[in-house]
Design a protein around this motif. Structure first.
Motif: not given
Ligand SMILES: [Zn+2]
Ligand SMILES: [Zn+2]
Length: 396
Positions: A111-119, A125-128
């Motif tokens: 997961y990306c750690k930066t999108c709103k779901f990761c946060k 649900l990470c978009s990336n």
């Molecule tokens: Zn993410």
């Protein structure tokens, strides 16, 4: 987190190449020689122990696609896996506490750690998200059906000392189940219905029993799987749903109604006072339209349905019965922050003899046979296939 594997001719255990099980399209599975990847910044190299095969792997094998996700370039299958750390790359994150030789389970969703779901910690649900062995994103991220892989070190989870390597591969499906249970917010003594007694359904039964459910009723179309659930003491009752043709829409709704009538009047349900009025939670683990509809009918007023099984993206759902009785319909997609608890649970013995779910083992070069057995639901000796595992590592 970004991640691309770097292949090289690095020597691991005296070898410069490895075997990988690669899906090129529908029923085009090839065991190929590949280079050995070396760990870059923040990564670890793992000797893969075993990989449990699951429904999504089988879909890629059978159709070259899983629902709308089509294989666009050859992809290594497999994502329920564990192994041994063989090398560590430079610049590991401070939170990583791994050394060579550690036994780990790989959580394969990057997961990306930066999108709103990761946060907010809902990284499933990470978009990336890039999930190994899923063709949802391109380029695809290779899965675990091979001898050696590299992966971000922070996605590796150390096994508790009491947990054996092959069993740790069950942490993936168990994480799905744990995530569903967290979303269900059950109270002690709950009366649970589990639709589908495949690996995920069985783990749901097991976890329900271990969490103090007062009734756990398992439903399937195969008596063998129900017998297994009962033998393991994971279900207080079982119901064999008569097998009908795969139907959709109003036909499925009629089948669901008949199914619920049958279940309601079964010995398993009649044995518990008030249960014919509905369950406190229904875990739908089949993804079959008529079962998803039945799930709504079988939920008592003010309770919930957890949709765990996938496979029917659009269906005719009885929303009236859900709305008028305030039945919450809850989607469940993979998991977030579940691996440590899943591994601890598996190591604790609280789930009972889950190792019995591993019904078959195959070396990598016989992966094709594993998929064929899984497709038939039986191996060549006629044994039921619940969780087949494929891998080359000598287990310890
Ligand atoms: Zn993410
Ligand atoms: Zn899976």
């Amino acid at each position: 987190m970004s991640f691309t594997e770097k292949s090289s001719s690095a020597i691991v255990g005296g070898k410069t190449s490895q075997l990988a099980v690669v899906c090129h399209g529908a029923t085009d599975l090839r065991v190929e020689e590949r280079g050995i990847p070396i760990p870059a910044d923040g990564e670890a190299q793992i000797q893969v122990g075993v990989t449990g095969l699951c429904g999504s792997d089988l879909h890629y094998y059978s159709h070259g696609a899983n629902g709308t996700f089509k294989i666009l370039s050859p992809m290594v299958l497999g994502h329920e896996s564990c192994g041994i750390v063989t090398a560590l790359g430079p610049n590991l994150p401070k939170t990583v506490n791994l050394k060579v030789g550690d036994r780990v389970a790989m959580e394969v969703g990057v997961y990306c750690k930066t999108c709103k779901f990761c946060k907010i910690g809902r990284y499933n649900l990470c978009s990336n998200m890039r999930f190994a062995s899923s063709a949802k994103t391109f380029p695809h991220l290779d899965g675990t059906l091979r001898e050696v892989m590299t992966f971000p070190a922070e996605l590796l989870h150390k096994l508790p000392p009491t947990l054996d390597l092959p069993l740790a591969a069950l942490a993936e499906p168990l994480s799905v189940v744990l995530h569903a249970f967290r979303r269900a917010h059950l109270t002690p003594g709950a009366r649970i219905l589990v639709l589908g007694a495949g690996a995920v359904g069985l783990l749901a039964c097991s976890l329900a029993s271990a969490s103090g459910a007062s009734s756990v009723i398992a439903v399937d179309i195969e008596q063998g799987k129900l017998d297994f659930a009962a033998q393991m003491n994971w279900a207080t009752g079982t119901y064999l749903l008569p097998k009908g043709p795969r139907v959709s829409g109003l036909d499925a709704l009629a089948a669901a109604q008949t199914g619920w009538e049958g279940l309601k009047s079964s010995d398993a349900v009649q044995a518990v006072e008030g249960l014919s009025e509905g369950f406190d939670a229904v875990f739908e683990c089949t993804g079959v339209e008529s079962c998803m509809q039945l799930a709504v009918m079988a939920a008592a007023p003010g309770t919930k349905v957890l949709f765990v099984g996938m496979g029917t993206p659009n269906l005719l759902l009885p929303t009236g019965p859900a709305m008028l009785r305030e039945v919450d319909l809850i989607g469940v997609f993979r998991y977030a922050n579940c691996y440590p608890d899943a591994l601890a649970l598996l190591g604790s013995g609280r789930l009972g003899d889950v190792g019995k779910m591993v019904t078959q083992r195959y070396p990598l070069d016989r992966a094709g046979e594993a998929f064929e057995d899984m497709r038939r639901g039986r191996d060549k000796d006629g044994n039921t296939v619940i969780k087949p595992m494929v891998g080359n590592l000598e287990l310890r």
